[in-house]
Design an enzyme around this catalytic site. Sequence first.
Site, PDB file in Angstrom:
ATOM      1  N   TYR A 160       0.811  -1.166   0.064  1.00 50.14           N
ATOM      2  CA  TYR A 160       0.056   0.015   0.068  1.00 50.14           C
ATOM      3  C   TYR A 160       0.937   1.175   0.030  1.00 50.14           C
ATOM      4  O   TYR A 160       0.487   2.389  -0.508  1.00 50.14           O
ATOM      5  CB  TYR A 160      -1.021  -0.077   1.180  1.00 50.14           C
ATOM      6  CG  TYR A 160      -2.021   0.867   1.001  1.00 50.14           C
ATOM      7  CD1 TYR A 160      -3.061   0.758  -0.099  1.00 50.14           C
ATOM      8  CD2 TYR A 160      -2.600   1.859   2.090  1.00 50.14           C
ATOM      9  CE1 TYR A 160      -4.045   1.488  -0.019  1.00 50.14           C
ATOM     10  CE2 TYR A 160      -3.476   2.544   1.889  1.00 50.14           C
ATOM     11  CZ  TYR A 160      -4.224   2.728   0.694  1.00 50.14           C
ATOM     12  OH  TYR A 160      -5.496   3.480   0.571  1.00 50.14           O
ATOM     13  N   LYS A 167      -3.726   8.110   3.506  1.00 54.93           N
ATOM     14  CA  LYS A 167      -4.981   8.059   4.284  1.00 54.93           C
ATOM     15  C   LYS A 167      -5.113   8.187   5.612  1.00 54.93           C
ATOM     16  O   LYS A 167      -6.242   8.436   6.044  1.00 54.93           O
ATOM     17  CB  LYS A 167      -5.366   6.317   3.776  1.00 54.93           C
ATOM     18  CG  LYS A 167      -5.657   6.100   2.293  1.00 54.93           C
ATOM     19  CD  LYS A 167      -6.978   6.820   1.779  1.00 54.93           C
ATOM     20  CE  LYS A 167      -7.452   6.551   0.489  1.00 54.93           C
ATOM     21  NZ  LYS A 167      -8.652   7.042  -0.416  1.00 54.93           N
TER      22      LYS A 167
END
Length: 259
Positions: A160, A167
């Site tokens: 990720y 995020k």
Amino acid sequence: MKPIPTPPLKGMKALVAGVANEHSIAWGCASAFRQLGADVALTYLNEKAKTYVEPLARQLEAPLLLPLDLAKPGELEAVFERVTQAWGRLDILVHSLAWAPKEDLQGGLLESSSEGFCKAMDISCHSFVRMARLAAPLMADGGTMIAMSYHGAQKVVSNYNLMGPVKAALEASCRYLAYELGAKGIRVHPVSPGPLKTRAASGLKDFDLLLNEAQRRSPMGELVDIMDVGFACAYLATPYARRITGGTVYVDGGVNIMG
């Protein structure tokens, strides 16, 4: 599905930003909102994306289908000008937008460029703050703002990479906006779906492995779909969720609880 006698979102006005095609999380949200009675406006990235989104807008009888490229100055403001002209108010805002340069997204965080990190943060996080600033005056009677996150904001998820910190910043921004806007009756939700096969997710390295791992670890033994996310977001926009704000809402079949 049996019709709901009094749709809980009847008469509400929803702006859903980030529809790319019928596989988009944003499309799941827009569909759920419409099924529950809301009028829905959609945004699309560019003319190429419009060919996929326009038929979807017709399905929802969307009164507004607007271009929105956050990298282009003035486009975000133009969207809210059109919403103001058409409706004069807004009840629901969904931000389902994220982007990072491919070379930064597919490399580790340690190797990410300063420019790439800043672009990812601007498009994927700060744009939600800018949207909230424009939407808040239209929510004079209160409203709901939703931004899409992912479990990689809270825990390390292989591959990720730089989107994890981005995020995490988005979720923190939602908490602070929930605090700042709460007195106006505006609730702000970071929603964290499980992994889904969307156009945005296709840029992640070894995404199929991530999907398989999520299904294996889920207490429910299955992956979520866009309508699972859409109806969860619809619930958050109803009066039934009037005292919920700020906390990350997981729609992932329980993957986030697993060690």
